[in-house]
Design an enzyme around this catalytic site. Structure first.
Site, PDB file in Angstrom:
ATOM      1  N   ASN A  98       0.878  -1.177   0.000  1.00  0.00           N
ATOM      2  CA  ASN A  98       0.000   0.000   0.000  1.00  0.00           C
ATOM      3  C   ASN A  98       0.910   1.220   0.000  1.00  0.00           C
ATOM      4  OD1 ASN A  98      -1.767   2.067   0.460  1.00  0.00           O
ATOM      5  ND2 ASN A  98      -2.456   1.347   2.465  1.00  0.00           N
ATOM      6  N   LYS A 134       0.146   4.255  -0.346  1.00  0.00           N
ATOM      7  CA  LYS A 134      -0.503   5.440   0.252  1.00  0.00           C
ATOM      8  C   LYS A 134      -0.252   6.663  -0.637  1.00  0.00           C
ATOM      9  CE  LYS A 134      -0.204   3.135   4.709  1.00  0.00           C
ATOM     10  NZ  LYS A 134      -0.124   3.212   6.161  1.00  0.00           N
ATOM     11  N   HIS A 174      -9.494   1.098   4.918  1.00  0.00           N
ATOM     12  CA  HIS A 174      -8.212   1.314   5.599  1.00  0.00           C
ATOM     13  C   HIS A 174      -8.431   2.235   6.797  1.00  0.00           C
ATOM     14  CE1 HIS A 174      -4.105   2.470   6.486  1.00  0.00           C
ATOM     15  NE2 HIS A 174      -3.746   1.377   5.841  1.00  0.00           N
ATOM     16  N   GLU A 189      -6.794   4.612   7.914  1.00  0.00           N
ATOM     17  CA  GLU A 189      -6.594   6.044   7.638  1.00  0.00           C
ATOM     18  C   GLU A 189      -7.849   6.644   7.016  1.00  0.00           C
ATOM     19  OE1 GLU A 189      -2.925   5.460   5.509  1.00  0.00           O
ATOM     20  OE2 GLU A 189      -2.008   4.826   7.402  1.00  0.00           O
ATOM     21  N   GLU A 216      -5.300  -5.078  10.412  1.00  0.00           N
ATOM     22  CA  GLU A 216      -4.280  -4.057  10.647  1.00  0.00           C
ATOM     23  C   GLU A 216      -4.567  -3.352  11.976  1.00  0.00           C
ATOM     24  OE1 GLU A 216      -2.351  -2.762   6.632  1.00  0.00           O
ATOM     25  OE2 GLU A 216      -3.973  -1.395   7.131  1.00  0.00           O
ATOM     26  N   GLY A 230       2.712   2.140  10.790  1.00  0.00           N
ATOM     27  CA  GLY A 230       3.668   3.236  10.676  1.00  0.00           C
ATOM     28  C   GLY A 230       4.379   3.575  11.971  1.00  0.00           C
ATOM     29  N   SER A 286       3.605  -2.343  10.216  1.00  0.00           N
ATOM     30  CA  SER A 286       5.056  -2.429  10.413  1.00  0.00           C
ATOM     31  C   SER A 286       5.638  -3.788   9.994  1.00  0.00           C
ATOM     32  CB  SER A 286       5.432  -2.090  11.858  1.00  0.00           C
ATOM     33  OG  SER A 286       5.055  -0.751  12.154  1.00  0.00           O
TER      34      SER A 286
END
Ligand code: 13P
Length: 256
Positions: free
Chosen positions: A10, A12, A96, A98, A168, A174, A214
């Site tokens: 991904n 992003k 996702h 985010e 996730e 991250g 990660s």
């Protein structure tokens, strides 16, 4: 049943089209030979078309990072499954964290997107996962179950078996803090147990559940050794073709 691993990057909102094309070439050169793994890259929207063309002679799939559920209409700034299918996308990442936390994505909308993607022959990669506060409050499984139920509510067993899930944990994205393989396996097993309540044994056995958060060349093997972890959704480490290839080649690359 042995499920074929699926490793997806991904990217992003990280690369220009030029940078994305260079990375796609690197991924193709380094990863296309690993025939035992489904490999997918997830570029920014405007890079999808040129990257799909560049990868046309390879088995590497290309994922959009989001979509709308409608075929077309007055939805400024959105992309439809029809448009994504026409340019040759194979997968679409939906739900996702985010998008959920920064852009108001709801459980219900993720379900509508999954439905629409299957209508147009695209494979959803459905992301689910708890925040740190939710984990600390002991609500991980309740949150993940709620997200899962909504995401698959409109799918039949056959569609479900082709859907990819990505667990996730938000606190691992991250941050450099990977869930331990055991922590991830516990949630993956709970997801599969929930699938068994909702769908037939065949679909439950077939669904691939990726872990994301990660993932790196140094931790992929331990994660993939878990019985219910069938792949990875990789953010930062997918932006370098060498580290992504070392993740994709987790079975061969013993020297790390
Ligand atoms: P990182 O691998 O950078 O933690 O990102 C994970 C992710 O969000 C993939 O969708």
């Amino acid at each position: 049943m042995t499920r074929r691993p699926i490793i997806a990057g991904n990217w992003k909102m990280n690369l220009t089209v030029t940078e994305g094309l260079a990375l796609a070439r690197g991924v193709r050169d380094r990863c296309a030979r690993f025939r035992g793994v489904d490999v997918v890259v997830g570029p920014a929207a405007m890079a999808l078309h040129p990257i799909i063309e560049r990868l046309a002679d390879s088995p590497i799939g290309v994922a959009a990072q989001n979509c709308h559920w409608a075929d077309k209409g007055a939805f400024t700034g959105e992309l439809s499954p029809v448009q994504l299918a026409e340019v040759g996308c194979t997968h679409v990442i939906i739900g996702h964290s985010e998008r959920r936390t920064l852009f108001g994505e709801t459980d219900e909308n993720v379900g509508k997107k999954a439905r629409s993607l299957h209508d147009h022959g695209l494979i959803p990669i459905v992301c689910i996962g708890e925040t740190l506060a939710e984990r600390e409050a002991g609500t991980t499984l309740a949150v993940v179950t709620r997200q899962l139920d909504a995401a698959i509510a409109l799918l039949d067993g056959d569609e479900l078996s082709r859907t990819v899930l990505a667990y996730e944990p938000v606190w691992a994205i991250g941050t450099g803090k990977t869930a331990t393989p055991e922590q991830a396996q516990d949630v993956h097993a709970a997801i599969r147990a929930r699938l068994a309540e909702k769908a037939g044994a065949e679909a439950t056995e077939a669904v691939r559940i990726q872990y994301g958060g990660s993932v790196k060349p140094t931790n992929i093997r331990a994660l993939m050794a878990q019985p219910d972890i069938d792949g990875a959704l990789v953010g930062g480490a997918s932006l370098d073709s060498d580290s992504f290839a070392r993740i994709v080649s987790f079975e061969e690359d013993v020297d790390r």
